[in-house]
Design a protein around this motif. Structure first.
Motif, short mmCIF file in Angstrom:
data_model
loop_
_atom_site.label_atom_id
_atom_site.label_comp_id
_atom_site.label_asym_id
_atom_site.label_seq_id
_atom_site.Cartn_x
_atom_site.Cartn_y
_atom_site.Cartn_z
N LEU A 37 5.77 4.75 9.46
CA LEU A 37 6.43 3.98 8.40
C LEU A 37 7.95 4.05 8.55
N LYS A 38 8.46 5.22 8.90
CA LYS A 38 9.90 5.37 9.12
C LYS A 38 10.36 4.47 10.27
N ASN A 39 9.59 4.44 11.34
CA ASN A 39 9.91 3.59 12.48
C ASN A 39 9.87 2.11 12.09
N LEU A 40 8.84 1.71 11.38
CA LEU A 40 8.69 0.31 10.96
C LEU A 40 9.81 -0.12 10.01
N LYS A 41 10.20 0.79 9.15
CA LYS A 41 11.30 0.50 8.21
C LYS A 41 12.62 0.35 8.98
N TYR A 42 12.86 1.24 9.92
CA TYR A 42 14.07 1.17 10.74
C TYR A 42 14.14 -0.16 11.50
N ALA A 43 12.99 -0.63 11.98
CA ALA A 43 12.94 -1.89 12.74
C ALA A 43 13.05 -3.12 11.83
N GLY A 44 13.00 -2.90 10.51
CA GLY A 44 13.13 -4.00 9.58
C GLY A 44 11.84 -4.75 9.31
N LEU A 45 10.72 -4.15 9.70
CA LEU A 45 9.42 -4.80 9.51
C LEU A 45 8.85 -4.59 8.11
N ILE A 46 9.20 -3.47 7.49
CA ILE A 46 8.67 -3.17 6.16
C ILE A 46 9.80 -2.70 5.25
N LYS A 47 9.48 -2.65 3.97
CA LYS A 47 10.39 -2.07 2.99
C LYS A 47 9.55 -1.22 2.04
N ASP A 48 10.20 -0.39 1.26
CA ASP A 48 9.47 0.44 0.32
C ASP A 48 10.16 0.43 -1.03
N GLU A 49 9.38 0.78 -2.05
CA GLU A 49 9.94 0.93 -3.39
C GLU A 49 9.09 1.92 -4.16
N LYS A 50 9.73 2.63 -5.05
CA LYS A 50 9.04 3.62 -5.88
C LYS A 50 8.36 2.89 -7.03
N GLU A 51 7.08 3.21 -7.21
CA GLU A 51 6.29 2.64 -8.30
C GLU A 51 5.58 3.79 -8.99
N LYS A 108 -10.34 -3.24 -0.31
CA LYS A 108 -11.21 -2.47 -1.20
C LYS A 108 -10.59 -1.17 -1.71
N VAL A 109 -9.69 -0.58 -0.94
CA VAL A 109 -9.15 0.73 -1.28
C VAL A 109 -8.16 0.62 -2.45
N SER A 110 -8.17 1.65 -3.30
CA SER A 110 -7.28 1.66 -4.45
C SER A 110 -6.72 3.06 -4.64
N ARG A 111 -5.42 3.18 -4.74
CA ARG A 111 -4.79 4.49 -4.89
C ARG A 111 -5.26 5.21 -6.16
N GLU A 112 -5.60 4.45 -7.19
CA GLU A 112 -6.07 5.06 -8.43
C GLU A 112 -7.40 5.79 -8.24
N ASP A 113 -8.19 5.36 -7.25
CA ASP A 113 -9.51 5.95 -7.02
C ASP A 113 -9.50 7.06 -5.97
N LEU A 114 -8.38 7.29 -5.31
CA LEU A 114 -8.33 8.27 -4.22
C LEU A 114 -7.84 9.61 -4.73
N SER A 115 -8.60 10.66 -4.45
CA SER A 115 -8.16 12.01 -4.86
C SER A 115 -6.93 12.43 -4.08
N SER A 116 -6.75 11.91 -2.87
CA SER A 116 -5.59 12.27 -2.04
C SER A 116 -4.30 11.66 -2.58
N CYS A 117 -4.39 10.73 -3.51
CA CYS A 117 -3.21 10.09 -4.09
C CYS A 117 -2.75 10.72 -5.38
N MET A 134 0.83 -1.21 0.00
CA MET A 134 0.00 0.00 0.00
C MET A 134 0.86 1.25 0.00
N CYS A 135 0.28 2.35 -0.50
CA CYS A 135 0.94 3.65 -0.40
C CYS A 135 0.37 4.38 0.82
N VAL A 136 0.97 5.52 1.15
CA VAL A 136 0.57 6.28 2.33
C VAL A 136 -0.89 6.70 2.27
N CYS A 137 -1.36 7.13 1.11
CA CYS A 137 -2.75 7.60 1.04
C CYS A 137 -3.74 6.45 1.19
#
Length: 112
Positions: A48-62, A102-111, A28-31
């Motif tokens: 997200l920064k905290n979770l990434k530091y702890a090694g629980l998540i990773k991110d990538e640009k899409e 159900k949520v989709s970044r393509e459908d969110l105006s905030s994204c 998922m993205c932030v929005c």
């Protein structure tokens, strides 16, 4: 021991735990996370920064989005699976899971 301590410290905050559980359902993205949890974008980013530091998540640009996903680490994967099994009937977990699917970044105006 330090790595395990960081993981549990990070998961000790309810919204961070909810974020990890969301990301265990799908990337998922932030929005999208905001659409499910309804907390400030800046707060989500800090979590997200905290979770990434702890090694629980990773991110990538899409494209124009940064997509967050659960870490590939086997310990993390197994731990989150056990947590999900424990929470399988929890109303907050079930509601978050339903919204996440159900949520989709393509459908969110905030994204945009």
């Amino acid at each position: 021991m330090d790595k395990i301590s960081e993981i549990f410290k990070s998961l000790g905050e309810k919204n961070r735990l909810r974020i990890v559980l969301l990301l265990s359902e799908r990337p998922m993205c932030v929005c999208e996370i905001n659409e499910v949890l309804h907390i400030a974008l800046s707060t989500i980013s800090a979590h997200l920064k905290n979770l990434k530091y702890a090694g629980l998540i990773k991110d990538e640009k899409e494209g124009r989005w940064v997509i967050y996903r659960l870490s590939d680490d086997h310990f993390v994967q197994d731990l989150i699976k056990k947590i999900k099994d424990t929470l399988k009937n929890d109303p907050i977990f079930l509601k978050d899971k339903e919204k996440a699917l159900k949520v989709s970044r393509e459908d969110l105006s905030s994204c945009s």
